[in-house]
Design a protein around this motif. Structure first.
Motif, PDB file in Angstrom:
ATOM      1  N   THR A  18       0.849  -1.147  -0.099  1.00  0.00           N
ATOM      2  CA  THR A  18      -0.100   0.033  -0.147  1.00  0.00           C
ATOM      3  C   THR A  18       0.776   1.354   0.031  1.00  0.00           C
ATOM      4  OG1 THR A  18      -1.531  -1.528   1.407  1.00  0.00           O
ATOM      5  CG2 THR A  18      -2.053   0.913   1.016  1.00  0.00           C
ATOM      6  N   PRO A  19       1.689   1.574  -1.264  1.00  0.00           N
ATOM      7  CA  PRO A  19       2.430   2.739  -1.090  1.00  0.00           C
ATOM      8  C   PRO A  19       1.649   3.913  -1.648  1.00  0.00           C
ATOM      9  CG  PRO A  19       2.948   1.439  -3.220  1.00  0.00           C
ATOM     10  CD  PRO A  19       1.937   0.743  -2.257  1.00  0.00           C
ATOM     11  N   HIS A  20       2.158   5.045  -1.249  1.00  0.00           N
ATOM     12  CA  HIS A  20       1.694   6.034  -1.949  1.00  0.00           C
ATOM     13  C   HIS A  20       2.580   6.490  -3.393  1.00  0.00           C
ATOM     14  CE1 HIS A  20      -0.444   8.136   1.421  1.00  0.00           C
ATOM     15  NE2 HIS A  20       0.516   7.355   2.079  1.00  0.00           N
ATOM     16  N   ILE A  21       2.012   6.928  -4.419  1.00  0.00           N
ATOM     17  CA  ILE A  21       2.795   6.907  -5.762  1.00  0.00           C
ATOM     18  C   ILE A  21       2.429   8.367  -6.185  1.00  0.00           C
ATOM     19  CG2 ILE A  21       2.628   5.991  -8.031  1.00  0.00           C
ATOM     20  CD1 ILE A  21       0.956   3.520  -6.882  1.00  0.00           C
ATOM     21  N   VAL A  22       3.320   8.685  -6.587  1.00  0.00           N
ATOM     22  CA  VAL A  22       3.712  10.428  -7.136  1.00  0.00           C
ATOM     23  C   VAL A  22       4.390  10.264  -8.587  1.00  0.00           C
ATOM     24  CG1 VAL A  22       4.647  12.739  -6.655  1.00  0.00           C
ATOM     25  CG2 VAL A  22       3.647  11.119  -4.662  1.00  0.00           C
ATOM     26  N   TYR A  23       3.682  10.918  -9.184  1.00  0.00           N
ATOM     27  CA  TYR A  23       4.195  11.059 -10.776  1.00  0.00           C
ATOM     28  C   TYR A  23       5.270  12.168 -10.730  1.00  0.00           C
ATOM     29  CZ  TYR A  23       4.843  12.761 -15.395  1.00  0.00           C
ATOM     30  OH  TYR A  23       5.621  12.686 -16.808  1.00  0.00           O
TER      31      TYR A  23
END
Length: 71
Positions: A18-23
């Motif tokens: 459950t990671p946070h994902i950032v472009y």
């Protein structure tokens, strides 16, 4: 934190629960995908710090998988 290219998003999700994902939209950012060394386009991270031992175990696991694939 894991840096990944657009081709290895699924692999990154499988490494972190459950990671946070950032472009990464900053064109001046220099970082490479942990799976293939292409230019990273996404950053996977937890909102809380990850222990150094967990980061090391992920890195060792990636190295073992890459060595297995080369055989």
């Amino acid at each position: 934190m894991l840096l990944v290219c657009k081709n290895h998003i699924k692999n990154g999700i499988n490494c972190l629960h459950t990671p946070h994902i950032v472009y990464i939209g900053n064109k001046d950012f220099v970082g490479s995908c942990v799976f293939c060394q292409d230019i990273a386009e996404y950053k996977f991270f937890y909102s809380v710090p990850v222990s150094k031992s967990h980061r090391i175990s992920i890195k060792e696991s990636l190295n073992q998988n890459q060595n297995f694939i080369k055989l």
